[in-house]
Design an enzyme around this catalytic site. Structure first.
Site, PDB file in Angstrom:
ATOM      1  N   ALA A 469       0.844  -1.197   0.000  1.00 48.17           N
ATOM      2  CA  ALA A 469       0.000   0.000   0.000  1.00 48.17           C
ATOM      3  C   ALA A 469       0.874   1.240   0.000  1.00 48.17           C
ATOM      4  O   ALA A 469       2.001   1.227   0.500  1.00 48.17           O
ATOM      5  CB  ALA A 469      -0.919   0.019   1.218  1.00 48.17           C
ATOM      6  N   CYS A 470       0.353   2.326  -0.601  1.00 50.71           N
ATOM      7  CA  CYS A 470       0.968   3.644  -0.449  1.00 50.71           C
ATOM      8  C   CYS A 470       0.069   4.440   0.483  1.00 50.71           C
ATOM      9  O   CYS A 470      -0.624   3.861   1.312  1.00 50.71           O
ATOM     10  CB  CYS A 470       1.154   4.326  -1.808  1.00 50.71           C
ATOM     11  SG  CYS A 470      -0.371   4.659  -2.699  1.00 50.71           S
ATOM     12  N   ALA A 471       0.041   5.737   0.365  1.00 50.92           N
ATOM     13  CA  ALA A 471      -0.722   6.549   1.311  1.00 50.92           C
ATOM     14  C   ALA A 471      -2.219   6.324   1.217  1.00 50.92           C
ATOM     15  O   ALA A 471      -2.937   6.436   2.212  1.00 50.92           O
ATOM     16  CB  ALA A 471      -0.407   8.032   1.085  1.00 50.92           C
TER      17      ALA A 471
END
Length: 528
Positions: A469-471
């Protein structure tokens, strides 16, 4: 082939986001710590010592960005045994630096022979000597090319590739100790030799290209600012907008400045240096950040208000429940994707042809108005409270309302003119359905938890190759994308704001709660 390349690029861009928490800490620790040590508390006191320690932590994070990228990229791109991959990333980083230093020394280049004076004495012109000297520097006390964050990125990429290729390597019983993850470490150190020699010959050309980009950014003025702001938004749906932002923010591509005798490279690093300096009276104006204030605090709220006003009366309450939390999140922490994806997937023309250019104009307006402030969202602007004399942002008092109404009227006109189906303009449907308390409790039951349904929608645990995941997004690689749920199912039944697809890859947008979702999914899949 193009989709496969896009998927790999998206995965790489997601890996670049891992060190982002440290960037946030740098702003807070340096901004607040230096404010207290420079202006508020007396030297020699307990508080001065405490805030000096806090500020030093911030500078440590900032001065070692290469290491965080090497570790973070290797960790994210590894398909299994991620801890060993991260370990390999840092080994590759220091091996790479050492090989370049040693090989350069053999060629006759050292810290002494690459000074401007030594180069001029050996026959270089003053200009050529300065350009050649600029590509050299030191990192972690090791002489070599001044590669900035790119040394960490190259190390992380190489380590991840080597790790994924040989992590399952088996050896004869008598050599069994060196199999698997330990074999990866051995290969990292061996491959670092030709890899370092290759970079020794290739990097000067890359460095020259980066200097050209820096020159373009510096010479292009407001046009360059507009292009950056527009591209940042045009690339966001594809998940690769970080690739143009990070080099400008954290490398020499974004320019350099000497502050209190220290050279800072990249606009964010320069602003952190200004925050730490007692003699600084303001922040960098051309920082490719302040424009966000206009569309995050005013523009997007104006667009949201236009979508609310144009929704059917019977749908407005539901639309408000969708938009208000997104606007609050946007203003507080600067996460714009939840509201952007609210209209991107139902009206892509509105996003690409109207919203992205408007964002570019916001960057231009902020630069023309000489907005000088640290932070792009309310939460990140807290350090400004302790150094208000460095803030020059009075023009925001008229720019913010102007931006709000400009976005409101432009969005209202375009939505009406082209009858765009923004939220609430169609019939009452599942797209804007609110969950009842009963629905919520049922969704939380063990057999129907969101994370369980996400795994099923990805084709089951056996179809998931990797998940990170990113932000704001789950980034998933799958073995067979034909087994995954269609886009409308993600939005209607799995609480997603939208989906971006590549070849055997998906980016599923969940907003700021994505971190908790990922943790629960990994628990269910028993991943490290």
């Amino acid at each position: 082939m193009m989709k496969n390349f896009q998927a790999k690029l998206q995965t790489f861009a997601g890996a670049m986001m891992v060190p982002i928490i440290l960037f946030v800490l740098v702003g807070f620790y340096v901004g607040i710590g230096s404010a207290f040590t420079n202006y508020i508390v007396a030297k020699g006191t307990f508080l001065h010592t405490l805030f000096s320690l806090l500020s030093s932590l911030g500078f440590m994070f900032m001065n070692n960005l290469q290491i965080w990228f090497a570790v973070g990229i290797a960790f994210v791109l590894a398909k299994k045994e991620k801890g060993w991959a991260a370990f390999s990333g840092i080994i590759m980083y220091f091996s790479l630096l050492t090989i370049i230093k040693t090989y350069a020394g053999i060629q006759g280049w050292t810290g002494e022979t690459t000074t401007v004076e030594a180069l001029v004495a050996s026959g270089y012109t003053q200009s050529a000597a300065m350009n050649f000297n600029a590509i050299w520097g030191t990192a972690q006390g090791i002489f070599g090319y001044n590669m900035g964050i790119f040394s960490g990125i190259l190390s992380g990429l190489a380590a991840a590739f080597i790790h994924n290729k040989w992590v399952d390597k088996e050896l004869p019983a008598m050599l069994g100790f060196f199999a698997g993850t330990k074999f990866v470490v051995i290969m990292v150190t061996l491959i670092a030799i030709p890899y370092g020699v290759l970079i020794y010959y290739v990097w000067p050309y890359i460095g020259l290209a980066l200097q050209s980009v820096t020159g373009f950014i510096g010479a292009s003025g407001l046009l360059g600012t507009f292009v950056f702001g527009t591209l940042d938004k045009l690339l966001l749906p594809f998940g690769i907008h970080h690739l143009i932002a990070f080099p400008i923010e954290y490398s020499s591509v974004g320019g350099s400045m000497v502050i209190d005798g220290v050279l800072y490279e990249g606009v964010r690093n320069i602003m952190n240096g200004q925050a730490a300096s007692a003699g600084a009276t303001g922040y960098l104006v051309r920082n490719f950040t302040s424009g966000r204030l206009l569309f995050q605090l005013a523009g997007l709220p104006g667009a949201a208000f236009a979508m609310y006003k144009l929704a059917r009366p019977e749908n407005r309450k539901k639309v408000a429940s969708l938009l208000i939390p997104a606007v609050i999140t946007l203003a507080l922490v600067g996460i714009s994707e939840p509201i952007e994806y609210t209209f991107l997937f139902v009206a892509p023309a509105l996003y690409f042809l109207v919203y992205a250019p408007l964002a570019g104009l916001c960057y231009v307006l902020a630069e023309v108005a000489q907005i000088s402030i640290n932070g792009h969202a309310l939460f990140f602007m807290i350090p400004n409270l302790f150094q208000p004399h460095k803030v020059h942002a009075l023009n925001l008092l008229w720019l913010l309302p102007l931006t709000f109404f400009a976005y409101y009227f432009v969005f209202k006109f375009v939505i009406q003119k082209f009858n765009l189906k923004t939220p609430g303009r169609g019939e009452v449907s599942e797209d804007i359905k609110l969950m009842t308390k009963k629905d919520y409790k049922e969704a939380k039951s063990a057999g129907d938890a969101l994370e369980v349904r996400i795994i099923e929608a990805l084709g089951g645990a056996e179809n998931i190759d990797s998940i990170t995941a990113c932000a704001t997004r789950l980034r998933v690689s799958v073995k067979d994308d034909s087994l995954t749920a269609p886009d409308n199912s993600w939005k209607e039944h799995l609480e997603a704001l939208g989906v971006v697809r590549g070849k055997n890859s998906l980016q599923i947008i969940y907003g700021v709660r994505v971190g908790n979702i990922l943790t629960k999914i990994k628990d269910l899949l028993q991943l490290d």
